[in-house]
Motif scaffolding. Sequence first.
Motif, mmCIF file in Angstrom:
data_model
loop_
_atom_site.group_PDB
_atom_site.id
_atom_site.type_symbol
_atom_site.label_atom_id
_atom_site.label_comp_id
_atom_site.label_asym_id
_atom_site.label_seq_id
_atom_site.Cartn_x
_atom_site.Cartn_y
_atom_site.Cartn_z
ATOM 1 N N ILE A 16 -0.135 13.426 -6.961
ATOM 2 C CA ILE A 16 -0.895 12.175 -7.054
ATOM 3 C C ILE A 16 -0.389 11.252 -5.946
ATOM 4 C CG2 ILE A 16 -1.444 10.152 -8.479
ATOM 5 C CD1 ILE A 16 -1.132 11.853 -10.970
ATOM 6 N N VAL A 17 -1.303 10.749 -5.133
ATOM 7 C CA VAL A 17 -0.927 9.868 -4.020
ATOM 8 C C VAL A 17 -1.530 8.487 -4.283
ATOM 9 C CG1 VAL A 17 -1.068 9.471 -1.535
ATOM 10 C CG2 VAL A 17 -0.891 11.815 -2.411
ATOM 11 N N THR A 18 -0.674 7.474 -4.434
ATOM 12 C CA THR A 18 -1.183 6.123 -4.690
ATOM 13 C C THR A 18 -1.319 5.353 -3.369
ATOM 14 O OG1 THR A 18 1.006 5.181 -5.011
ATOM 15 C CG2 THR A 18 -0.084 6.078 -6.965
ATOM 16 N N VAL A 19 -2.294 4.455 -3.342
ATOM 17 C CA VAL A 19 -2.577 3.712 -2.102
ATOM 18 C C VAL A 19 -2.761 2.223 -2.401
ATOM 19 C CG1 VAL A 19 -3.561 5.593 -0.734
ATOM 20 C CG2 VAL A 19 -5.006 4.404 -2.386
ATOM 21 N N SER A 20 -2.449 1.424 -1.388
ATOM 22 C CA SER A 20 -2.584 -0.028 -1.516
ATOM 23 C C SER A 20 -4.034 -0.455 -1.288
ATOM 24 C CB SER A 20 -1.698 -0.714 -0.478
ATOM 25 O OG SER A 20 -2.229 -0.468 0.816
#
Lengths: 317, 317
Positions: free
Chosen positions: A255-259
């Motif tokens: 899972i890659v979180t982004v701003s």
Amino acid sequence: MLLQEIPKKEDILAAEKRIHDYVHRTPVFTSTQLNEMLGVNVYFKCENLQKVGAFKMRGASNAVLSLTKQQLKKGVATHSSGNHAQAIALTAKIAKIPSYIVMPQNAPEVKVEAVKKYGAEVIFCESNLMAREETLNDVIEKTGATFIHPYDNYDVIAGQATCAKEMIEDTDHLKAIFAPIGGGGLMAGTLLSSQYFGHKIPIIGAEPQGADDAYRSWKAGKLIQMENPNTIADGLRTSVGERNFPIIQDYITDIVTVSDAEIIEAMRLIFNYLKLVVEPSGAVPFASMMKTAEKYKGKKVGVILCGGNVDLKKLPF
Amino acid sequence: MLLQEIPKKEDILAAEKRIHDYVHRTPVFTSTQLNEMLGVNVYFKCENLQKVGAFKMRGASNAVLSLTKQQLKKGVATHSSGNHAQAIALTAKIAKIPSYIVMPQNAPEVKVEAVKKYGAEVIFCESNLMAREETLNDVIEKTGATFIHPYDNYDVIAGQATCAKEMIEDTDHLKAIFAPIGGGGLMAGTLLSSQYFGHKIPIIGAEPQGADDAYRSWKAGKLIQMENPNTIADGLRTSVGERNFPIIQDYITDIVTVSDAEIIEAMRLIFNYLKLVVEPSGAVPFASMMKTAEKYKGKKVGVILCGGNVDLKKLPF
């Protein structure tokens, strides 16, 4: 209530047949310029071009059309002010059954109109979770309509799975597929299609940092509800559902979180190079992909552009 | 100079083959919601999804690839700061020949960069017609490059004709096709394809009221140059060319002019319902169609979305 199992291969194949006349087989686009810029060959599954402008039409139509004749007669109900509500309303319109949508009094006029346009009956409630659930229960008691949950529902998951299935069939040699996680309906469906039809292609979850409950739940090994989500990606503020989480736990690769800034930049590139309108949530998977582009140099990856319903007066550029 | 004739059917067929690997066969989209709203079934030919984001790639690549080997070696040149410049630069890049683009010193940085990105050499000049032509002549004298006019050129017209030809093949029973008129390259090509391949489908010209030289020329029966064009549709400010006008006179069915407000509304609907990014010029044909929608109730019409290169910071909504 019957005990249910997670959707099997046959359930997704049945869903595909069932919804065939209700949805588009959306195109997969790529941009030479964007690929040269990133050094990655990115294939976009254009669910912003889906009916009602989002993948939600797949799950909603599958869940509605899976009901018995008796159930269908009494109609369907949901609480949502987003793309799921429109999808339920349009499905009900095509199937010629009643639909009831519970919406908060302060829902934007444009969203209320979008649902009414399809002939749904809108029932307003106060703007909090308890009022929403109470009002929905009242509606169901009065009408006998069946509640279609936006994501915590196996028929919805099986419907959403058809999106990745199509993408896998239409695009060879994908090294990964990036899909968003809101309630987890699309993600659970994408994971199952990778297992059943995609030789277990790695599936990467994409989540806004301001609504990262899936990431935190995945790390913690148990469901953590999101409190006060804060992100431009309004479609992904929901917390992951109970039926969705175990599928995510079993099959997700990362899972890659982004701003929000990264989401807006991804959105800008999609407008600029693909000439496609996407909503902020629709740009989140591409933002996650760009953040990890180094891993995919020279390779092919899939990105699901999940929706295009953005208020043009509120574009962030 | 050799005497030339207007492109024949065979010339357009040859153009189609010649540019096959340089352009996309763009999709034709329709929106159920939009059709229900208008009472007309509108089919959009998506040239905003064409390479370089505009139909210009068709004419530019056909004109460049029609040159002799000897000519190709010395490269190609043009003066433009718009989509034609990008199309020439990209064609030259793919064909591995030099390209020279003359641009005014005050051209937006983003347009200069777009052309340089494709490897073109940019030569700046003062921002007036005389300086532009003198600088272009200097470049040609020095390099031996061949000038490719953006529209007043039969090979360009034959290339642009492939757009309507594809649309006619991909969409049955069109009662009319709406196309824009700027310099008249796309319009002349569209008219010829209607004659040769479309059983003479009526072709309707779409023009901004603030740059209505084609309309006035057509009414007057002679070419009238536009002075001080003033419209948001920057791609259509050009006056019609000498080779383009006679074809328009011979074959056009009607010209419908539209205000900037009508163009912006058409653009908004395209963003909202088709989820496609179009530049103001790209929305002009749809604006003209909407203005005359009464004529087409219950029928099928074609609309060419000619380009999608809009500065996202300057969207009019």
